[in-house]
Design an enzyme around this catalytic site. Structure first.
Site, PDB file in Angstrom:
ATOM      1  N   GLU A 157     -43.024  18.860 -25.550  1.00  0.00           N
ATOM      2  CA  GLU A 157     -42.967  17.899 -26.610  1.00  0.00           C
ATOM      3  C   GLU A 157     -42.840  16.519 -26.357  1.00  0.00           C
ATOM      4  O   GLU A 157     -43.531  15.738 -26.886  1.00  0.00           O
ATOM      5  CB  GLU A 157     -41.863  18.317 -27.499  1.00  0.00           C
TER       6      GLU A 157
ATOM      7  N   HIS B 175     -42.385  41.223 -10.972  1.00  0.00           N
ATOM      8  CA  HIS B 175     -43.352  42.390 -11.255  1.00  0.00           C
ATOM      9  C   HIS B 175     -43.995  42.195 -12.417  1.00  0.00           C
ATOM     10  O   HIS B 175     -44.409  43.139 -13.254  1.00  0.00           O
ATOM     11  CB  HIS B 175     -42.044  43.433 -11.404  1.00  0.00           C
TER      12      HIS B 175
ATOM     13  N   LYS C  30     -45.369  19.685 -39.721  1.00  0.00           N
ATOM     14  CA  LYS C  30     -44.338  19.619 -40.734  1.00  0.00           C
ATOM     15  C   LYS C  30     -44.901  19.212 -42.099  1.00  0.00           C
ATOM     16  O   LYS C  30     -44.327  19.801 -43.109  1.00  0.00           O
ATOM     17  CB  LYS C  30     -43.227  18.551 -40.374  1.00  0.00           C
TER      18      LYS C  30
END
Ligand code: PA5
Length: 466
Positions: A291, A320, A434
């Protein structure tokens, strides 16, 4: 034991990586750029845009958080944090680093302290599941929102307020503490109107840099974390990061090396702790790095669309899983290990099957030794294949070392902002999302955003769905 975190960048350098590494001359050559970034950092700091940098040096937030936390001990069975992004991730990471994984399950560990639930999403299934375990009268809710306008946190507030009213009646407001901006925002208005207890997020500290304010300090103290030592550790690192000699300054060296590697095509920054307790530090760092550094425009308002992509991985588990890609896939990654030298609790692997050499070699060693050997082996395998990697070496996980790590990574991120020549403190892309959410949820003043989404979605809406 010396509790100072060290930065080992041997596996970034040409000595070990050949042409894929950074040469001392390259680092030296970037000296001018580094000096400019340093000046930029201090200019921003002087202008009150880097107030996170002074947090370890003030005890105002420590005192406020400790005072409130002391009142909670023995009184509440549960502490529920409502918040998202920078208002939640730091608390989750430090709680997970410093408290045992069984904290919520074991009364003996908690010693009268509340269980801690950080609700950093609005998934109704999870919210219901957590709430079904709690009793309103014995629950303290800590709502955290710097802006006070975040839709997720506001919705959680309305929901939990109703639950508190149902469970406690008119006294509901006694079970809520709000952490928000000292003066502005809707939550500050609600604090006054409902006479709620409150804590402050200092105005000059952005969400993702706020874990050392009451945003993190209060819930962590309530959950028994030694926040004084956490801040002492941060302060210890603050002194180190003030060193103008970049060779003695791990935050600057980390930022500079990551920046130079980015220019050489390593556009992905993998953080890989070799410790389950530190895994969520990589989650917190992912937000901090992404961000802060992912930006469309630079400080001259020129379009640059820049920013390294942070990824998290866990050693040894992801050996793995993702490691194959890191060692043999595209040369677009730099790996940052978090290595622990001494585990707080270790286990000796029992000796057995002396005649079966392929398993008996493990007997008598510890799990900590095995994990460390895996980390060293992975670092070596990466380096041998010309894959840059570096390590933060943590002598032992403790409030002090975690405080150092948090502050080091925050400072490195801010400093990297100077190198990338972008503003690491804003998040215009997030703000845009937003606003569309507000529109879709019917918030007054955002009607045009709703219309924009609907028009956009109506374009060929059936064409590419199978
Ligand atoms: O780092 C940031 O600024 C963001 O991640 C915010 O913390 C997040 O959007 C939540 O914002 P607020 O604390 O204002 O509710």
């Amino acid at each position: 034991m010396n509790n100072r975190i060290r930065f080992d960048y041997n596996n970034l350098m040409t000595d070990r990586l050949g042409a894929y590494g950074l040469s001392p001359a390259e680092l030296e050559g970037a000296g001018k750029l580094a000096a400019q970034a340093s000046q930029w950092f201090y200019a921003k700091h002087g202008a009150g845009k880097m107030d996170f940098f002074d947090l370890p040096d003030t005890d105002q937030h420590l005192k406020a958080s400790l005072k409130l936390a002391a009142k909670c001990k023995g009184k509440y069975h549960d502490l529920v944090v409502l918040g998202i992004g920078g208002s939640a991730l730091g608390t989750i990471a430090i709680h997970s680093a410093l408290n045992p994984a069984s904290y919520n399950l074991d009364k003996k560990i908690r010693q009268g302290r509340p269980r801690l639930w950080v609700l950093d999403n609005v998934d109704p299934e999870k919210l219901q599941a957590v709430l079904s375990l709690l009793k309103a009268k014995r629950t303290l809710v800590n709502l955290i929102s710097k802006s006070g306008t975040t839709a997720e946190t506001s919705a959680q507030f309305l929901w939990i307020r109703q639950w508190l009213i149902k469970g406690t009646g008119r006294d509901w407001s006694k079970n809520m503490v709000v952490t928000t901006d000292p003066a502005g925002g809707i939550m500050r208005q609600i604090v006054s109107r409902e006479k709620l207890a409150s804590l402050e997020v200092p105005s000059g500290v952005g969400g993702r840099f706020s874990v050392l304010t009451p945003v993190g300090l209060f819930p962590l103290a309530a959950a028994g974390v030694d926040i004084k030592s956490l801040l002492d550790g941060a302060n210890q690192m603050r002194k180190t990061t003030l060193n103008e000699n970049p060779w003695r300054n791990p935050a600057r060296l980390y930022a500079l090396s990551q920046y130079l590697l980015y220019q050489k095509g390593c556009r992905i920054n993998v953080m890989m702790p070799y410790s389950d307790s530190l895994y969520l530090m990589a989650d917190w760092f992912r937000q901090l790095w992404a961000e802060s550094l992912g930006k469309r425009v630079d400080n001259q308002n020129q379009t640059v669309e820049t920013g390294p992509t942070p990824i998290k991985a866990l050693g040894a588990t992801d050996q793995h899983s993702q490691l194959q890609l890191y060692i043999e896939g595209p040369r677009d990654k730099a790996i940052t290990f978090l290595m622990v030298e001494k585990f707080r609790n270790d286990i000796i692997i029992p000796r057995a099957y002396p005649k079966i050499a392929d398993i008996s070699y493990l007997g008598g060693k510890t799990f900590g030794q095995l994990l460390t050997a895996e980390a060293r082996a992975t670092a070596m395998a990466l380096a041998k294949n010309g894959r840059p990697n570096c390590s933060f070496i943590i002598p032992e996980i403790s409030p002090r070392t975690v405080g150092q790590l948090v502050f080091l990574l925050e400072t490195a991120t801010a400093y990297a902002g100077g190198l990338f020549d972008i503003n690491p403190m804003d998040q215009p892309g997030v703000e845009e999302g937003k606003r569309y959410t507000y529109g879709l949820m019917g918030r007054a003043g955002f009607e045009n955003r709703k219309a924009e989404v609907e028009k956009f979605e109506a374009r060929n809406s059936k064409k590419y769905i199978v």
